[in-house]
Design a protein around this motif. Structure first.
Motif, PDB file in Angstrom:
ATOM      1  N   LYS A   6      -9.919   4.195  10.314  1.00 57.66           N
ATOM      2  CA  LYS A   6      -9.290   5.493  10.525  1.00 57.66           C
ATOM      3  C   LYS A   6      -8.031   5.387  11.389  1.00 57.66           C
ATOM      4  N   CYS A   7      -7.841   4.234  12.030  1.00 54.58           N
ATOM      5  CA  CYS A   7      -6.732   4.069  12.982  1.00 54.58           C
ATOM      6  C   CYS A   7      -5.814   2.928  12.583  1.00 54.58           C
ATOM      7  N   GLN A   8      -5.579   2.776  11.264  1.00 49.52           N
ATOM      8  CA  GLN A   8      -4.755   1.666  10.788  1.00 49.52           C
ATOM      9  C   GLN A   8      -3.325   1.719  11.331  1.00 49.52           C
ATOM     10  N   GLY A   9      -2.837   2.921  11.637  1.00 47.76           N
ATOM     11  CA  GLY A   9      -1.486   3.023  12.201  1.00 47.76           C
ATOM     12  C   GLY A   9      -1.373   2.265  13.507  1.00 47.76           C
ATOM     13  N   ASN A  37       7.452   2.169  10.616  1.00 47.37           N
ATOM     14  CA  ASN A  37       6.350   2.922  11.213  1.00 47.37           C
ATOM     15  C   ASN A  37       6.253   4.328  10.648  1.00 47.37           C
ATOM     16  N   LYS A  38       7.388   4.951  10.403  1.00 49.63           N
ATOM     17  CA  LYS A  38       7.382   6.300   9.845  1.00 49.63           C
ATOM     18  C   LYS A  38       6.866   6.287   8.414  1.00 49.63           C
ATOM     19  N   ILE A  39       7.278   5.294   7.651  1.00 45.66           N
ATOM     20  CA  ILE A  39       6.789   5.170   6.274  1.00 45.66           C
ATOM     21  C   ILE A  39       5.278   4.954   6.289  1.00 45.66           C
ATOM     22  N   LEU A  40       4.798   4.126   7.218  1.00 43.91           N
ATOM     23  CA  LEU A  40       3.356   3.891   7.343  1.00 43.91           C
ATOM     24  C   LEU A  40       2.618   5.202   7.621  1.00 43.91           C
ATOM     25  N   SER A  41       3.177   6.012   8.505  1.00 45.64           N
ATOM     26  CA  SER A  41       2.530   7.285   8.828  1.00 45.64           C
ATOM     27  C   SER A  41       2.464   8.199   7.603  1.00 45.64           C
ATOM     28  N   TYR A  42       3.492   8.159   6.763  1.00 49.54           N
ATOM     29  CA  TYR A  42       3.472   8.949   5.534  1.00 49.54           C
ATOM     30  C   TYR A  42       2.369   8.455   4.585  1.00 49.54           C
ATOM     31  N   ILE A  43       2.267   7.132   4.463  1.00 52.06           N
ATOM     32  CA  ILE A  43       1.258   6.544   3.579  1.00 52.06           C
ATOM     33  C   ILE A  43      -0.151   6.934   4.034  1.00 52.06           C
ATOM     34  N   LEU A  44      -0.362   6.951   5.346  1.00 54.44           N
ATOM     35  CA  LEU A  44      -1.679   7.279   5.883  1.00 54.44           C
ATOM     36  C   LEU A  44      -1.989   8.765   5.778  1.00 54.44           C
ATOM     37  N   GLN A  45      -0.958   9.587   5.814  1.00 54.23           N
ATOM     38  CA  GLN A  45      -1.161  11.038   5.885  1.00 54.23           C
ATOM     39  C   GLN A  45      -1.178  11.728   4.533  1.00 54.23           C
ATOM     40  N   TYR A  46      -0.417  11.207   3.569  1.00 54.84           N
ATOM     41  CA  TYR A  46      -0.255  11.906   2.294  1.00 54.84           C
ATOM     42  C   TYR A  46      -0.799  11.074   1.129  1.00 54.84           C
ATOM     43  N   GLN A  47      -1.135  11.778   0.025  1.00 54.63           N
ATOM     44  CA  GLN A  47      -1.520  11.095  -1.204  1.00 54.63           C
ATOM     45  C   GLN A  47      -0.234  10.792  -1.970  1.00 54.63           C
ATOM     46  N   ASP A  96       2.468   9.302  -4.497  1.00 51.47           N
ATOM     47  CA  ASP A  96       2.493   8.906  -5.907  1.00 51.47           C
ATOM     48  C   ASP A  96       3.542   7.834  -6.184  1.00 51.47           C
ATOM     49  N   VAL A  97       4.688   7.907  -5.496  1.00 48.64           N
ATOM     50  CA  VAL A  97       5.769   6.950  -5.722  1.00 48.64           C
ATOM     51  C   VAL A  97       6.339   6.505  -4.376  1.00 48.64           C
ATOM     52  N   LEU A  98       6.380   5.186  -4.159  1.00 48.57           N
ATOM     53  CA  LEU A  98       7.000   4.604  -2.971  1.00 48.57           C
ATOM     54  C   LEU A  98       8.199   3.776  -3.407  1.00 48.57           C
ATOM     55  N   VAL A  99       9.368   4.085  -2.869  1.00 52.16           N
ATOM     56  CA  VAL A  99      10.581   3.292  -3.099  1.00 52.16           C
ATOM     57  C   VAL A  99      10.996   2.739  -1.746  1.00 52.16           C
ATOM     58  N   CYS A 100      11.038   1.413  -1.602  1.00 52.13           N
ATOM     59  CA  CYS A 100      11.333   0.855  -0.283  1.00 52.13           C
ATOM     60  C   CYS A 100      12.071  -0.470  -0.387  1.00 52.13           C
ATOM     61  N   ASP A 101      12.768  -0.811   0.699  1.00 53.45           N
ATOM     62  CA  ASP A 101      13.399  -2.117   0.818  1.00 53.45           C
ATOM     63  C   ASP A 101      12.354  -3.162   1.170  1.00 53.45           C
ATOM     64  N   THR A 102      12.674  -4.431   0.902  1.00 50.37           N
ATOM     65  CA  THR A 102      11.761  -5.521   1.248  1.00 50.37           C
ATOM     66  C   THR A 102      11.538  -5.593   2.749  1.00 50.37           C
ATOM     67  N   ASN A 103      12.592  -5.351   3.510  1.00 43.82           N
ATOM     68  CA  ASN A 103      12.504  -5.280   4.965  1.00 43.82           C
ATOM     69  C   ASN A 103      13.101  -3.950   5.406  1.00 43.82           C
ATOM     70  N   LEU A 104      12.358  -3.232   6.238  1.00 37.35           N
ATOM     71  CA  LEU A 104      12.809  -1.934   6.707  1.00 37.35           C
ATOM     72  C   LEU A 104      12.951  -1.989   8.219  1.00 37.35           C
ATOM     73  N   ASP A 105      14.095  -1.650   8.715  1.00 39.65           N
ATOM     74  CA  ASP A 105      14.485  -1.809  10.124  1.00 39.65           C
ATOM     75  C   ASP A 105      14.044  -3.168  10.662  1.00 39.65           C
ATOM     76  N   GLY A 106      14.251  -4.210   9.830  1.00 40.69           N
ATOM     77  CA  GLY A 106      13.967  -5.586  10.234  1.00 40.69           C
ATOM     78  C   GLY A 106      12.514  -5.988  10.123  1.00 40.69           C
ATOM     79  N   LYS A 107      11.662  -5.120   9.567  1.00 37.92           N
ATOM     80  CA  LYS A 107      10.220  -5.408   9.490  1.00 37.92           C
ATOM     81  C   LYS A 107       9.783  -5.510   8.033  1.00 37.92           C
TER      82      LYS A 107
END
Length: 593
Positions: free
Chosen positions: A388-391, A41-51, A53-64
């Motif tokens: 506008k409310c994808q979160g 959820n926090k990563i999603l909020s970053y994606i929605l809020q900022y432009q 350039d690079v996303l590094v992430c696990d396939t599953n984050l906190d089980g999601k």
């Protein structure tokens, strides 16, 4: 400040040590914009809020699952940069897991254990160049084609922006980046539209072939589901193009309806029906293509808004095999329904206990108007609001289906979210009711535009493009308002100045509205000096809707020329103030004033 400092990183990793090590290594290399979290959820909020350039992430984050988020980024459903560089780290080496990650549209897949230095090496390579993109009906992302793949099976490759490279080498302004991303987004949408039409052709051909074989009944259902998902997504995608006629939308709607009949097992000559519809679809698309796929919301030189898709309620397939989609279709519908319920309850308070006796009611008190208004809001306003409310939608989609409604309702009622939702409704409403001004002509019309790298357009040509887009948007505004104020004969239609009343319905308190109606009725019933009592009550309150409603709820009391209740109550409000603060009452009850 170094150019590296402008590059925005987001790290979504479960392992705290890896998060810290990678963030530290990036900082040592001169990168300072680094956002880190171990929750989806926090990563999603970053994606929605900022432009980003690079996303590094696990396939599953906190089980999601994170592959669905990347898929939606690539398909322009969330975030403001669908072209961000994406590294995804998998704990599994299973070929199906890796295939699913690749089909989400990532740039690089890495398998644990991860060496931080390897990530830095790849970043340094991508700063110089990246793969061209492949766009099909179901896939958007870096080319996956093999060296031995026949050319006939290859989709055209598209050169897409590399914001990592741009920020590192050229340090562009935000406006320049928006322009670059926007133009490439248009090209991606055009290519995907073409790919989806081709897929519909292919699926219709498969259905026609299978319909002749009784043993293929189960295959027909599979084809029908794929056809429905692709047609729904294409219908949504066509919403951004000007020049298309209603017939094209109707054709796709009929394709969806036919697919639903097939899924339900209804006896219909699917092959004949779909052949005709497919022919009509191709004719409509050819006509649209001949006009250049002019987008309604394309990013022009005067604009600062990305032409990103608004979310569709369809469930597009997540892979080329036609698997179930990753979009939160049901959660999107739920979001729309709950937000409409907020408005619908206001109508119920205003309209109860009114009955139609043949005399047209003011629009705001009419059930017929409510039905018309509901259709327009679901078609034009709520999709924009959902975008506008994808979160809200993404978080809701993570909950069990039987708990989603309660979860979303609770989230919408949180104080911190109420103002956010109101702002989303407000801007979505304004987008459909306020025309945009045209930009001034360029001072030097022959000057070649330098905003887009490699552009050969003159400033006048870019200005002309922008004007055409704004004119198309303004035409949509005029059409929406015309439908809203149309006199159907079923009710007294709203005037243009009453649009603000409809806009404000979302923010009203339902309980407060009911209390106001009851209070005004009690003041009239109690007798005595009702004018003074009303003056004391009305101070600081917005009572226009409540006053209009109570006068129609209890006509024997209020609409009685001998009792003169309305005139007595409003005698203490100056005429000009009344026209300004109680426009509906002043207009529809003028005979009693």
């Amino acid at each position: 400040m170094s150019m590296s400092a402008n590059i925005q990183f987001v790290l979504g990793l479960n392992n705290v040590d890896v998060r810290r090590s990678l963030a530290s290594a990036l900082a040592n290399d001169g990168y300072s914009n680094i956002l880190v979290s171990g929750t989806r959820n926090k990563i999603l909020s970053y994606i929605l809020q900022y432009q980003v350039d690079v996303l590094v992430c696990d396939t599953n984050l906190d089980g999601k699952d994170m592959t669905s988020m990347v898929y939606n980024i690539r398909h322009q459903e969330i975030g403001c940069n669908p072209f961000m560089t994406v590294f995804m780290i998998s704990e599994s080496r299973d070929i199906e897991v890796i295939r699913r990650i690749v089909n989400a549209g990532v740039d690089t897949v890495m398998v644990t254990p991860v060496v931080v230095s390897n990530i830095l090496k790849i970043i340094n390579v991508l700063k110089l160049d990246r793969k061209d993109w492949e766009v099909t009906a179901q896939y958007v992302g870096p080319s996956r084609r093999g060296k031995n793949q026949p050319e006939a099976e290859q989709a055209p490759l598209i050169r897409v922006p590399n914001t990592l490279k741009y920020k590192f080498s050229a340090n562009p302004t935000e406006a320049q980046l928006l322009k670059i991303i926007g133009n490439s987004s248009i090209e991606i949408n055009m290519q995907k539209t073409t790919s989806q039409v081709i897929e519909i052709d292919q699926v219709v051909g498969q259905i026609c072939k299978a319909s002749a074989d009784p043993s293929q009944s189960q295959s027909l259902v599979t084809f029908a589901k794929r056809l429905k998902g692709t047609a729904q997504n294409l219908l949504h995608r066509l919403g951004r193009y000007s020049g298309r006629d209603q017939g094209l939308d109707d054709t796709l709607g009929k394709i969806v309806a036919t697919a639903e009949q097939m899924i339900a097992g209804q006896a219909v000559d699917y092959a004949t029906v779909l052949k005709d519809l497919d022919k009509a679809l191709n004719t409509g698309i050819e006509s649209l293509s001949a006009q250049g796929f002019r987008p309604l919301n394309a990013l022009g030189s005067q604009s600062a808004v990305l032409p990103l898709d608004e979310p569709s309620t369809a469930d597009p397939a997540a892979t080329e095999q036609g698997a179930e989609g990753v979009n939160a279709g049901s959660a999107t519908d739920l979001f729309a329904n709950l937000n409409w319920l907020t408005i619908k309850l206001h109508f119920e308070v205003l309209q109860n206990p009114l009955s139609q006796d043949g005399t047209p009611l003011p629009f705001i008190l009419s059930e017929a108007f409510r039905v018309r208004f509901e259709a327009l809001v679901f078609k034009h306003i709520l999709p924009k609001m959902a975008h506008k409310c994808q979160g809200f939608i993404m978080r809701t989609d993570e909950e069990p289906e039987d708990k989603q409604a309660a979860y979303l309702q609770n989230m919408m009622e949180e104080p911190k979210n109420i103002s956010f939702l109101w702002a989303a409704w407000e801007s979505s409403w304004d987008a459909m009711t306020i025309e945009q001004p045209l930009p001034p002509k360029p001072a030097d019309p022959k000057l070649i535009s330098k905003l887009t790298k490699g552009s050969t357009k003159t400033a006048f040509e870019e200005w002309s493009d922008t004007v055409r887009k704004i004119n198309a948007s303004n035409a949509a505004v005029k059409s929406f308002i015309a439908e809203l104020v149309q006199d159907t004969g079923e009710y007294l239609p709203p005037q243009l100045e009453y649009l603000a009343v409809l806009r404000g319905l979302y923010a009203r308190s339902n309980k407060m509205l009911q209390n106001q109606i009851s209070s005004i009725h009690q003041i009239a019933d109690q007798g005595g000096n009702i004018g003074t009592t009303y003056d004391l009550y009305q101070k600081g309150k917005e009572l226009d809707l409540a006053f209009l409603a109570v006068c129609y709820h209890f006509p024997d009391t209020f609409q009685n020329l001998e009792k003169r209740i309305i005139k007595t109550m409003l005698a203490g409000t100056p005429k000009e103030e009344r026209r300004k603060t109680m426009p509906l009452t002043d207009h529809y009850l003028s005979a009693f004033l």
